[in-house]
Design a protein around this motif. Structure first.
Motif, short mmCIF file in Angstrom:
data_model
loop_
_atom_site.label_atom_id
_atom_site.label_comp_id
_atom_site.label_asym_id
_atom_site.label_seq_id
_atom_site.Cartn_x
_atom_site.Cartn_y
_atom_site.Cartn_z
N ASP A 59 7.61 17.70 4.05
CA ASP A 59 7.80 18.64 5.16
C ASP A 59 7.77 20.04 4.60
OD1 ASP A 59 8.89 18.17 8.24
OD2 ASP A 59 9.38 20.15 7.46
N ILE A 60 7.31 20.97 5.43
CA ILE A 60 7.21 22.37 5.00
C ILE A 60 8.60 23.01 4.89
CG2 ILE A 60 6.94 23.26 7.37
CD1 ILE A 60 4.78 25.17 6.21
N ASP A 61 9.58 22.44 5.60
CA ASP A 61 10.93 23.01 5.71
C ASP A 61 11.89 22.29 4.75
OD1 ASP A 61 13.48 23.81 6.43
OD2 ASP A 61 13.16 23.61 8.60
N HIS A 62 12.40 23.00 3.75
CA HIS A 62 13.27 22.37 2.74
C HIS A 62 14.56 21.82 3.37
CE1 HIS A 62 16.35 25.58 2.44
NE2 HIS A 62 15.36 26.36 2.80
N ARG A 63 15.01 22.46 4.47
CA ARG A 63 16.22 21.98 5.15
C ARG A 63 16.00 20.59 5.75
NH1 ARG A 63 18.40 22.30 10.28
NH2 ARG A 63 16.35 22.98 10.99
N MET A 64 14.80 20.38 6.33
CA MET A 64 14.47 19.06 6.90
C MET A 64 14.35 18.01 5.80
SD MET A 64 14.72 19.63 10.00
CE MET A 64 14.60 17.89 10.32
N VAL A 65 13.84 18.41 4.64
CA VAL A 65 13.71 17.47 3.51
C VAL A 65 15.10 16.98 3.09
CG1 VAL A 65 13.03 17.25 1.08
CG2 VAL A 65 11.51 18.41 2.70
N LYS A 96 0.84 -1.21 0.00
CA LYS A 96 0.00 0.00 0.00
C LYS A 96 0.87 1.26 0.00
CE LYS A 96 -3.60 -1.99 3.01
NZ LYS A 96 -4.12 -1.94 4.38
N PRO A 97 0.35 2.37 -0.54
CA PRO A 97 1.08 3.64 -0.45
C PRO A 97 1.18 4.08 1.02
CG PRO A 97 -0.75 3.82 -2.00
CD PRO A 97 -0.92 2.52 -1.28
N PHE A 98 2.30 4.72 1.38
CA PHE A 98 2.52 5.21 2.75
C PHE A 98 3.03 6.64 2.66
CE2 PHE A 98 4.94 6.11 6.54
CZ PHE A 98 4.30 5.43 7.56
N VAL A 99 2.42 7.53 3.44
CA VAL A 99 2.82 8.94 3.42
C VAL A 99 2.98 9.47 4.85
CG1 VAL A 99 2.04 11.29 2.81
CG2 VAL A 99 1.67 9.41 1.21
N ASP A 100 4.04 10.24 5.07
CA ASP A 100 4.20 11.01 6.31
C ASP A 100 4.28 12.48 5.90
OD1 ASP A 100 4.96 12.39 8.56
OD2 ASP A 100 6.78 11.25 8.95
N PRO A 101 3.23 13.29 6.20
CA PRO A 101 3.23 14.67 5.74
C PRO A 101 4.03 15.64 6.63
CG PRO A 101 1.17 14.19 6.85
CD PRO A 101 1.99 12.93 6.91
N PHE A 102 4.56 15.14 7.75
CA PHE A 102 5.38 15.97 8.66
C PHE A 102 6.69 15.23 8.93
CE2 PHE A 102 0.86 16.24 9.77
CZ PHE A 102 0.61 17.58 9.56
N CYS A 103 7.42 14.91 7.85
CA CYS A 103 8.45 13.88 7.99
C CYS A 103 9.69 14.30 8.79
CB CYS A 103 8.86 13.34 6.63
SG CYS A 103 9.84 14.52 5.67
N GLY A 104 9.90 15.63 8.98
CA GLY A 104 11.08 16.05 9.74
C GLY A 104 12.34 15.40 9.18
N SER A 105 13.11 14.74 10.05
CA SER A 105 14.38 14.13 9.58
C SER A 105 14.16 12.75 8.95
CB SER A 105 15.38 14.06 10.73
OG SER A 105 14.83 13.37 11.83
N LYS A 120 9.77 15.30 -0.39
CA LYS A 120 9.68 16.61 -1.05
C LYS A 120 9.09 17.65 -0.11
CE LYS A 120 5.28 16.42 -3.62
NZ LYS A 120 4.67 16.41 -4.94
N GLN A 121 9.34 18.92 -0.44
CA GLN A 121 8.83 20.02 0.37
C GLN A 121 7.37 20.27 0.03
OE1 GLN A 121 10.85 23.73 -0.25
NE2 GLN A 121 9.88 24.74 1.48
N MET A 122 6.50 20.20 1.04
CA MET A 122 5.07 20.39 0.79
C MET A 122 4.33 20.59 2.12
SD MET A 122 2.60 17.96 -1.51
CE MET A 122 1.81 16.98 -0.26
#
Length: 378
Positions: free
Chosen positions: A259-265, A192-201, A284-286
């Motif tokens: 993640d919203i933060d490109h540095r964390m991505v 199945k597809p798996f997504v973490d929208p606040f992935c941090g590190s 990806k940043q999103m």
């Protein structure tokens, strides 16, 4: 040694998941607050360290007894068979804790246990002088709870959450053991597809990839007990060979982290590369409100900001509202979110199918679970 008693320590709320992992390795176990107790041979020690995704440490229980005086603590510690586990040249520091016990001074308890172990080992190894302690690490813990002393040896060394892939992290990283538990508490399977929208590190997606390909979380690190002479090197080799044989490196996975933060991505990508998943996890940043997908029956797991710091709360609450609106379009998906915000369901706009109390460090949180429609039977 056929019947050593082991204790797998866990964070509060993860005991049942850790117990299932130990049973899946083939060992019966009992569950108590913050720990799972099981018996086994040396192989059990190796397997538990390599495979336990949600336990903090694997310890050997050397003895347990009532102690209300220092004399009792000394004599009963000295009566235990330390020489079975601690080599003549081993380094054996003592750590301790005491809760609701007459012997409340932890430094005194540590000192007395150390002296008792030294006396026991002097007699066993026929030594008159002090020990050099230049060999492998055998960390002893004396834990007193309501006057019951439990004496253990730590077989893990660094905590089991230290998988070895996290090169860098953000401000409030989730522990790898909790991240694995969040994945194991879902209905996700590797197809199945798996997504973490606040992935941090990247910890949750990386733990999902390890689970999806059945890769042991300890495959890439060392353990204190690997240097203990009473455990045959061949046993460790066999346990590590099992890890290699059981891994499903060819299992295709559809895992994404945003993640919203490109540095964390960037950090997440570096950590995933270190774990061997550079081409497997898509980062990806999103922002979560911008999530769209044509895929069905996916699973989303997130550890969003909680709004604990002053000034953050309104921003976080607005994000929870937007999240609820954006994700309401996907009725075949299952969503799982960990937060300490008690008004989460109201803000998200939907009551959870189920919620479960968990601790993220010292923060009391709830794991909100929203189950999607089941796929049609094939």
């Amino acid at each position: 040694m056929a019947h050593i008693t082991y204790i797998a320590t866990t964070a509060m709320g993860l005991e049942a998941i850790a117990a299932k992992e130990i049973r899946d390795l083939g060992y019966d176990c009992e569950v108590e607050n913050g720990k799972v107790i099981f018996k086994g041979d040396e192989m059990a020690l190796c397997r538990a360290n390599l495979w336990a995704r949600t336990a903090d440490r694997i310890k050997i229980k050397v003895g347990e007894f009532k102690a209300t005086t220092f004399e009792q603590l000394f004599e009963q510690t000295k009566a235990l068979p330390w020489e079975q586990f601690i080599a003549e040249d081993a380094e054996f520091p003592v750590i301790g804790k005491s809760v609701k016990s007459k012997l409340f001074s932890v430094p005194d308890c540590q000192s007395i246990v150390k002296k008792a172990v030294v006396e026991r080992l002097k007699s066993a190894y026929r030594k008159t002088n002090w020990f050099d302690e230049t060999g492998g690490l055998c960390r002893i813990e004396v834990a007193l709870l309501k006057d019951i002393a439990t004496l253990t040896l730590d077989t893990s060394g660094h905590g089991l959450h230290k998988r070895g892939y996290r090169l860098d992290q953000g401000e409030a990283p989730i522990k790898e053991t909790l991240a694995a538990a969040l994945v194991l508490l879902t209905n996700w399977t590797a197809d199945k597809p798996f997504v973490d929208p606040f992935c941090g590190s990247g910890t949750i997606p990386i733990e999902a990839a390890l689970i999806g390909q059945n890769i042991a979380p300890g495959f890439n690190r060392d353990f204190a007990s690997e240097s203990w002479p009473w455990i045959d090197k061949a046993i460790w080799q066999k346990a590590r060979q099992e890890v290699e044989d059981m891994a499903k490196y060819d299992q295709p996975l559809d895992i994404s982290g945003y993640d919203i933060d490109h540095r964390m991505v960037r950090i997440a990508q570096e950590n995933a590369t270190e774990a061997g998943f550079m081409d497997i996890i898509n980062f990806k940043q999103m922002q979560v409100k911008d999530f769209t997908t044509k895929k069905e029956y996916g699973v989303m797991v997130g550890n969003p900001p909680y709004g604990e710091r002053i000034g953050d709360k309104p921003v976080v609450e607005q994000m929870y509202r937007e999240m609820g609106e954006a994700l309401s379009l996907y009725d075949t998906w299952s969503f799982y979110f960990l937060t300490s915000h008690e008004g989460f369901e109201q803000l998200y706009g939907k009551k959870a199918t189920k919620k479960r109390k968990l601790f993220n460090g010292f923060i009391k949180t709830d794991y909100y679970q929203y189950w999607g429609k089941r796929p049609p039977r094939r």
